[in-house]
Design an enzyme around this catalytic site. Structure first.
Site, short mmCIF file in Angstrom:
data_model
loop_
_atom_site.label_atom_id
_atom_site.label_comp_id
_atom_site.label_asym_id
_atom_site.label_seq_id
_atom_site.Cartn_x
_atom_site.Cartn_y
_atom_site.Cartn_z
N LYS A 78 44.71 48.74 44.86
CA LYS A 78 45.12 49.41 43.62
C LYS A 78 45.51 50.85 43.93
CE LYS A 78 43.49 50.16 38.84
NZ LYS A 78 42.34 50.10 37.92
N SER A 159 43.42 47.94 33.35
CA SER A 159 44.45 48.66 34.08
C SER A 159 44.80 48.05 35.44
CB SER A 159 44.00 50.11 34.30
OG SER A 159 42.87 50.15 35.17
N SER A 183 38.67 47.21 33.16
CA SER A 183 39.93 47.16 33.90
C SER A 183 39.98 46.19 35.07
CB SER A 183 40.29 48.56 34.42
OG SER A 183 40.81 49.35 33.37
#
Lengths: 493, 498
Positions: A78, A159, A183
């Site tokens: 990420k 997210s 997330s």
């Protein structure tokens, strides 16, 4: 030979060990998959060379009989994790072009365990969002499509939407995520994969771009529970560079995996049966309860009376911390600088931050600034902290009568891109089931448990006592073994 | 105008007397090798931006880790002020934007400071004007980060930032508004500085900015409630603090007597012009949005840690002074002067130890240190730390006087040579033959010569002019090159003159 990209973390690791294939072959296969999946927009930066270098190192080590925990396994990272020499942006324009000189503790651990990096995964900007639509690099598109033939592009969740999309699309066997209010869990649920947010403090936050410090936790996202256990073991551990890191040993979660829940009491929190919950979600939950019973667990109804205050408290505390954490992006030292002609320092701040931050980030900075300001602090921030204490107490009381909690992960299946962007509150409601565990710092995981009427994945959430990741993983495994979830998105990209 | 009464400082306005109320917030840089939340060095005077860690520059994802040594020093300071040590304290973020503040917030302690109530006894110096000996309350000490430094003189249109100081640990020591005159404020600062230097928690160097004061001043009619205060920021010497108070108090009196009101504001003092000016008023003050720093856990101190801090404290200035005056028998003035600064006290104690007879030598040693050594250092423009004469050499000199080898006059000569050459006094005495003589035969011979050459004076003396005795002593000493033992000379002269 099997298609290498069909394999998950454990299968790649084991196949590599047995000599079924080389790490280089694995890296090449996934690099190619990443390159061919541009339509998903899952990656902001591809790093095929990183994956290849790690693979070649693993192959060399294998020649002399040496294996590390993740030798031969490439991962997606990420873009919230700072990676040495590789652009790290938190999917924000304000950090575009920023290349850290340092490696986050979590990625350093993964790489030290032999993993390579396929690239930096797209995400909601500064991890603020539940659909990946706040990225400055364009939204990720879920690999899933509704079965109605409408082909509406769907949100991969957020997210960690790049992570969820990449794993679901089989362009990465596993990925790192971060979870502040859901997330990891919500995107995992939206894309039919597993993801675990460990106990707050299990994974070091050092080198992870901060959103809300008291809530942020890294965790793995992968195809199944075992893969999550393997990755989490490599990611966890005390870090003296993070004052909130827990100085406890890392259990051998993979070795401890067992889907037998005999003697376990699973709590069903009645407050999670929210009004307007789709019947499909309710049915899934009931199915999950049946799985638990079948695995030998006892089901108990519990009450978490302050649940309905969790979301409002979260949307005060997280923006408050974010408003302060994001003050460092000021155009002075790194990242974007926008200095209007003849402007002074204040003008530079305004222009840089107005231009560099996306709309949702600006919204949360403003909310956070407001709730911390003189005259409002007690009414908002102090009150929200009190609520947080009550939420934690709810859980503590629940642990008197049960060992784990079972809930849906999200109130719906994946929604279409653009569907909720005009209504921030509707978007925030996506976090309603995931936020309480975040506020209490508890380990929680989402596992896929079924499909809705449109053929979209739905997830169930397991919440455990502090440090009981093993309990969470085992209950997740019990669901996985019974749900027989084998659906995967058809490849349209 | 100021009326100087015995102990109370009053501003004489057109409408009557005004009393001044003063509180000080002192920022003291904690002595430690590393910064408060990062491992970067804290040495003064390094090239710009060479002592900056990733944390100090607030790079993305960086986290603060508390430097326990800074906490130890602040706790020791609190204990030295007899203050409450809070077993649990917290760090808060003070949020504001400025180019010298990389994080966009300063980590400080607003709600739960490390150290609570304490006090400092002060004795104002009469030279500074009126003031009372009293106990000044210390409200709290908290620990916080320093900011970096902006440099506006490096480029015609740009400002540069030096982050070397960014993140350096400071103690903010907040007094009660207990002071009533510039002299009291001066005494407070000097005493605080003295204690900090004894404890070793701050070098007290105001020129280098390791100690600076924010000065809160208000005026009122004696006995009335407090007036509105102003805060003059970052004053960096004791003298300037006293001058700033006087200037600001008089300004406030002028404002009030002209029918105006004092505005709560932040001010700056310009020592070159001797004036203050407004920086910003309360209306446009920052809203700092303080909240607990979520990157740091509450700081919990164990009893063992506090006990260790307590045990590590040295003898503090007031205790040392009492011991010097009492058991050691020094004159009060000597004790006060020598204990005022830790470096002097240490030098003195090293000197005493080196004599090998601390009890009997104390008074002579203190006199020599205050008059001879301080005189010489003043002349040379040096501090005691840079003294060309070591305590061991000083002790040797004192011992040579004590055992009669050197007279007072000879000792002064030897000391001058020591200052120039750095040689040991014994070596100087040996090489230059400066040893005092008690050889009665030699002295008697000289006395005989002196009496012969001054037969008229001898007659006068014997005729009752006693005062002439000193003349004979002088002549004898002169003839002996100052090396005769004065006591022996006296004795032999008395005998010879009858």
């Amino acid at each position: 030979m099997t298609n290498l990209t069909d394999l998950g973390v454990a299968a790649l690791r084991d196949g590599f060990r047995k000599g079924d294939f080389s790490a280089r072959e694995v890296a090449d296969a996934f690099n190619a998959a990443v390159a061919s999946a541009k339509a998903l927009n899952a990656f902001i930066v591809d790093t095929p060379d990183h994956a290849i270098a790690a693979a070649e190192a693993a192959d060399r080590a294998r020649a002399s009989g040496e294996f590390a925990a993740l030798s031969g396994v490439p991962l997606g990272i990420k873009d919230l994790f700072c990676t040495a020499g590789v652009q790290t942006t938190a999917a924000s324009h304000i950090l575009e072009g920023f290349t850290p000189t340092y490696e986050s503790t979590v990625t350093a651990k993964l790489f030290a365990a032999g993993a390579g990096m396929l690239g930096k995964l797209n995400m909601d900007q500064f991890a603020m969002g539940s659909s990946n639509e706040t990225s400055a690099f364009g939204n990720v598109v879920s690999p899933w499509r509704r079965s109605d033939g409408g082909n509406a592009p769907l949100a991969p969740g957020g997210s960690s939407g790049g992570s969820s999309a990449a794993v679901a699309a089989r362009i990465a066997p596993g990925a790192t995520g971060t979870d502040t209010g859901g997330s990891i869990r919500q995107p995992a649920a939206f894309t039919g994969i597993s993801g675990i947010k460990p106990t707050y403090g299990r994974c070091s936050r050092w080198g992870i771009v901060a959103f809300a410090s008291s809530l942020d936790q890294a965790g793995p996202m992968a195809r199944d529970v075992r893969d999550c256990a393997i990755l989490l073991e490599a990611m966890s551990g005390f870090d003296p560079k993070d004052s909130t890191s827990l100085d406890v040993s890392v259990p051998r979660w993979e070795a401890g995996l067992s889907g037998d829940l005999t003697g376990k009491r699973i709590g069903i929190p009645k407050e999670y049966r929210v009004e307007g919950m789709p019947s499909e979600i309710e049915a899934l939950w009931d199915k999950g309860i049946a799985f638990m019973r079948d695995a030998g667990a006892e089901i108990v109804e519990v009450s978490l009376p302050h649940t309905r205050y969790a979301l409002p408290a979260y949307y005060i505390i997280a923006p408050a911390e974010a408003s302060s954490n994001l003050a460092r992006y000021d155009g002075v030292r790194y990242g974007l600088r926008d200095l209007p002609d003849g402007g002074n320092l204040a003008d530079m701040y305004s222009a840089t931050r107005a231009d560099g931050f996306g709309k949702e980030v600006r919204r949360r900075i403003l909310i956070g600034t407001y709730v911390l300001s003189a005259g409002y602090y007690d009414a908002y921030y102090t009150k929200a902290q009190q609520v947080r204490t009550l939420i934690a107490r709810d859980f503590e009381q629940a642990w008197q009568s049960c060992d784990l909690l079972l809930t849906p992960t999200a109130p719906s299946a994946a929604f279409a891109l653009g569907e909720k962007t005009a209504d921030p509150l509707a978007m925030y409601l996506n976090d309603v089931f995931t936020v309480p565990a975040s506020l209490a710092g508890l380990p929680a995981m989402s596992v896929p448990a079924g499909l809705d009427g449109q053929g979209l994945p739905l997830g169930l959430q397991l919440i455990g006592r502090p440090l009981d990741e093993q309990g969470v993983l085992n209950a997740g495994l019990a669901i996985e073994e019974r749900a027989g979830f084998s659906a995967r998105p058809g490849q349209w990209w | 105008m100021t009326t100087e009464t015995a102990s109370s400082y009053r501003i004489q306005g057109a409408t009557g007397e005004w009393e001044v109320v003063i509180g000080l917030e002192v920022h003291a840089q904690i002595t430690s090798n590393a910064k408060l939340f990062s491992g970067a060095s804290t040495a003064f005077g390094a090239e710009p931006n060479t002592q900056v860690s990733l944390v100090d520059a607030a790079m993305p994802g960086m986290l603060p880790v508390l430097n326990k040594e800074c906490i130890r020093q602040a706790v020791r300071t609190g204990l030295a002020l007899g203050a409450e040590i809070n077993r649990v304290s917290r760090f808060d973020r003070k949020n504001y934007f400025y180019a010298d503040l990389p994080q966009g917030y300063q980590i400080s302690q607003l709600y739960h400071p490390l150290v609570g109530e304490g006090s400092i006894p002060i004795e104002p110096d009469a030279k500074d004007g009126p003031g009372e000996a009293k106990l000044v309350g210390v409200e709290r000490i908290h620990v916080e980060q320093d900011a970096g430094k902006l440099m506006h003189d490096q480029h015609p249109t740009r400002s540069y930032v030096d982050l070397n100081r960014s993140g350096v640990a400071l103690m903010e020591i907040v007094s009660r508004p207990d002071m009533r005159s510039p002299a009291e404020a001066g005494a407070y600062l000097r005493k605080l500085r003295s204690i900090l230097r004894y404890v070793g928690s701050c070098d007290g160097n105001m020129e280098q900015g390791s100690m600076r004061a924010d000065v809160n001043v208000s005026v009122r009619r004696p006995g009335e409630p407090f007036g509105t205060r102003t805060e003059t920021k970052n004053v960096n010497s004791v003298r300037f603090v006293m001058a700033a108070i006087e200037q600001e108090a008089n300004r406030q009196v002028d404002v009030l007597e002209a029918g105006g009101r004092v505005v709560q504001e932040t001010r700056l003092y310009d020592p070159d012009r001797g004036e203050g000016r407004s920086m910003r008023s309360k209306e446009d003050a920052h809203d700092y949005r303080y909240f607990p720093d979520p990157d740091l856990l509450p700081l919990e101190l164990s009893e063992a840690f506090i006990a260790e801090c307590e045990a590590s404290l040295p003898e503090l200035p007031d205790d040392k002074r009492a011991r010097y005056e009492g058991p050691l028998g020094l004159p009060a003035y000597n004790a006060a002067v020598i204990t005022a600064d830790v470096e002097t006290a240490r030098w003195f104690e090293a000197l005493l130890d080196a004599t090998g007879k601390p009890e009997t030598m104390a008074k002579a040693a203190s006199n020599w240190l205050i008059s001879d050594l301080f005189g010489a250092l003043n002349r040379l423009g040096k501090g005691i730390g840079e003294s060309p004469v070591s305590p061991a050499q000083g002790a040797e000199l004192l011992n040579l006087v004590a055992d009669g080898t050197l007279s007072g006059t000879l000792a002064k000569q030897v000391f001058e040579i020591m200052l120039e050459t750095g040689d040991d006094p014994s070596k100087i005495v040996e090489e230059r033959g400066l040893k005092q003589t008690s050889d009665t035969g030699a002295i008697e011979a000289i006395i005989a010569q002196v009496m012969e050459a001054n037969a008229d004076k001898v007659a006068e003396y014997r005729g009752g002019k006693d005062k002439l005795f000193g003349f004979f002593v002088g002549q004898t000493m002169k003839a002996m090159g100052g090396k005769a033992n004065p006591a022996v000379v006296n004795e032999l002269l008395k005998k010879a003159l009858g």
